[in-house]
Design a protein around this motif. Structure first.
Motif, PDB file in Angstrom:
ATOM      1  N   PRO A  39       0.822  -1.209   0.000  1.00 57.91           N
ATOM      2  CA  PRO A  39       0.000   0.000   0.000  1.00 57.91           C
ATOM      3  C   PRO A  39       0.855   1.257   0.000  1.00 57.91           C
ATOM      4  CG  PRO A  39       0.069  -0.945   2.198  1.00 57.91           C
ATOM      5  CD  PRO A  39       0.743  -1.926   1.272  1.00 57.91           C
ATOM      6  N   PRO A  49      -6.444   5.937   3.957  1.00 60.78           N
ATOM      7  CA  PRO A  49      -7.627   6.071   3.101  1.00 60.78           C
ATOM      8  C   PRO A  49      -8.702   6.889   3.805  1.00 60.78           C
ATOM      9  CG  PRO A  49      -6.842   3.811   3.112  1.00 60.78           C
ATOM     10  CD  PRO A  49      -6.098   4.530   4.194  1.00 60.78           C
ATOM     11  N   ARG A  50      -9.481   7.601   3.027  1.00 63.11           N
ATOM     12  CA  ARG A  50     -10.556   8.426   3.580  1.00 63.11           C
ATOM     13  C   ARG A  50     -11.690   8.515   2.576  1.00 63.11           C
ATOM     14  NH1 ARG A  50     -10.611  13.219   1.035  1.00 63.11           N
ATOM     15  NH2 ARG A  50      -8.744  13.850  -0.119  1.00 63.11           N
ATOM     16  N   VAL A  83     -13.695   6.123  -2.027  1.00 62.08           N
ATOM     17  CA  VAL A  83     -12.658   5.980  -1.009  1.00 62.08           C
ATOM     18  C   VAL A  83     -11.343   6.345  -1.697  1.00 62.08           C
ATOM     19  CG1 VAL A  83     -11.500   4.406   0.577  1.00 62.08           C
ATOM     20  CG2 VAL A  83     -13.956   4.139   0.108  1.00 62.08           C
ATOM     21  N   VAL A  84     -10.603   7.271  -1.124  1.00 61.78           N
ATOM     22  CA  VAL A  84      -9.390   7.775  -1.765  1.00 61.78           C
ATOM     23  C   VAL A  84      -8.209   7.736  -0.795  1.00 61.78           C
ATOM     24  CG1 VAL A  84     -10.700   9.287  -3.300  1.00 61.78           C
ATOM     25  CG2 VAL A  84      -9.902  10.165  -1.111  1.00 61.78           C
ATOM     26  N   VAL A  85      -7.003   7.729  -1.361  1.00 61.85           N
ATOM     27  CA  VAL A  85      -5.787   7.858  -0.571  1.00 61.85           C
ATOM     28  C   VAL A  85      -4.794   8.671  -1.389  1.00 61.85           C
ATOM     29  CG1 VAL A  85      -4.839   5.647  -1.382  1.00 61.85           C
ATOM     30  CG2 VAL A  85      -3.994   6.650   0.745  1.00 61.85           C
ATOM     31  N   LEU A 131      -9.507   4.562  -4.638  1.00 59.78           N
ATOM     32  CA  LEU A 131      -9.398   3.132  -4.375  1.00 59.78           C
ATOM     33  C   LEU A 131     -10.683   2.388  -4.718  1.00 59.78           C
ATOM     34  CD1 LEU A 131      -7.572   3.166  -0.905  1.00 59.78           C
ATOM     35  CD2 LEU A 131      -6.550   2.874  -3.174  1.00 59.78           C
ATOM     36  N   VAL A 184     -10.900   2.158   8.690  1.00 53.63           N
ATOM     37  CA  VAL A 184      -9.642   1.653   8.141  1.00 53.63           C
ATOM     38  C   VAL A 184      -8.899   0.848   9.200  1.00 53.63           C
ATOM     39  CG1 VAL A 184      -7.466   2.277   7.032  1.00 53.63           C
ATOM     40  CG2 VAL A 184      -9.518   3.666   6.630  1.00 53.63           C
ATOM     41  N   GLY A 196      -3.875  -0.327   7.360  1.00 53.47           N
ATOM     42  CA  GLY A 196      -4.330   0.354   6.163  1.00 53.47           C
ATOM     43  C   GLY A 196      -4.662  -0.546   4.996  1.00 53.47           C
ATOM     44  N   ILE A 219     -10.489  -2.143   4.684  1.00 52.09           N
ATOM     45  CA  ILE A 219     -11.394  -1.022   4.902  1.00 52.09           C
ATOM     46  C   ILE A 219     -12.812  -1.552   5.059  1.00 52.09           C
ATOM     47  CG2 ILE A 219     -12.311   1.126   3.958  1.00 52.09           C
ATOM     48  CD1 ILE A 219      -9.710   1.345   2.313  1.00 52.09           C
ATOM     49  N   PRO A 231      -8.169  -3.157  -0.640  1.00 51.29           N
ATOM     50  CA  PRO A 231      -7.702  -2.382  -1.797  1.00 51.29           C
ATOM     51  C   PRO A 231      -6.422  -2.878  -2.436  1.00 51.29           C
ATOM     52  CG  PRO A 231      -7.309  -1.193   0.251  1.00 51.29           C
ATOM     53  CD  PRO A 231      -8.165  -2.373   0.598  1.00 51.29           C
TER      54      PRO A 231
END
Length: 210
Positions: free
Chosen positions: A20, A25-26, A34-36, A41, A92, A96, A99, A119
């Motif tokens: 990763p 991620p949020r 869901v993005v990082v 993602l 999360v 990480g 999720i 992910p």
């Protein structure tokens, strides 16, 4: 009472993981992805999510499509589906790599569905843990992320909760109100370790190990 009842067959995850990226991620501002670190993602209209709602949520069965205005568009048009559906929340894991998510939709408000997303796995990335119904919520991972807990099976504010292995999705322990009268509400409170929890049964605080 708590039980070892298994409602969904375990999914054995593969170990072919990708390393990763850094950063947690949020959820995006619109709760559609869901993005990082600016990378997406998972989108709410991902095929795995869209197909779940279309084939397993019961929102798209023949009765609902026939009797509910605009339901056919929701079930067959990804643009409409995306506009009406969002991630209610995500959780999360400490590493990480896992999720937990809860999804809601305007197609049937208040109901939700819970799942877990891997992910950085190449296969079996999205796994659903419940049907689409009241009270479903992904709650948390254990301190090391070995296990996770989610609530569900609610009826008139009486709920159950379930603990599963984070990789295999095998049941560890379930807390389900007695089926005879469905009296008694179980609420998860906190992790005391990866294999011990504190919970509430009606008004009584208890602990359980597994």
């Amino acid at each position: 009472m708590f039980s070892q009842k298994q409602e969904i067959a375990p999914v054995i995850m593969k170990n072919d993981q990708i390393t990763p990226t850094s950063g947690a991620p949020r959820l995006s501002t619109d709760k559609k992805s869901v993005v990082v670190e600016g990378k997406v993602l998972l989108m709410i209209d991902d095929d795995a999510i869209f197909n779940f709602f279309k084939t397993k949520s019961q929102l798209c069965d023949e009765y609902n499509i026939t009797t509910t205005p605009d339901r056919k568009m929701f079930c067959e048009n990804k643009v409409v589906f995306k506009n009406e559906t969002r991630f209610k929340s995500i959780v999360v894991s400490p590493d990480g790599k896992k999720i937990g998510f809860t999804i809601e939709s305007d197609a049937l408000s208040y109901d939700t569905v819970v799942g877990i997303f891997y992910p950085y796995n190449t296969n079996n990335k999205v796994n659903f843990l419940t049907n689409y119904y009241l009270g479903n919520e992904f709650l948390s991972f254990s301190p090391s992320g070995t296990n996770f807990v989610y609530s569900g099976g609610c009826w008139e504010a009486i709920c159950a909760f379930y603990i599963k292995d984070s990789l295999t999705l095998k049941d560890k322990i379930d807390f389900i109100p007695p089926e005879a009268d469905m009296r008694g509400n179980y609420q998860f409170i906190k992790w005391l370790s990866d294999n011990k929890i504190e919970y509430k049964f009606d008004t009584e605080i208890k602990q359980a190990s597994f």
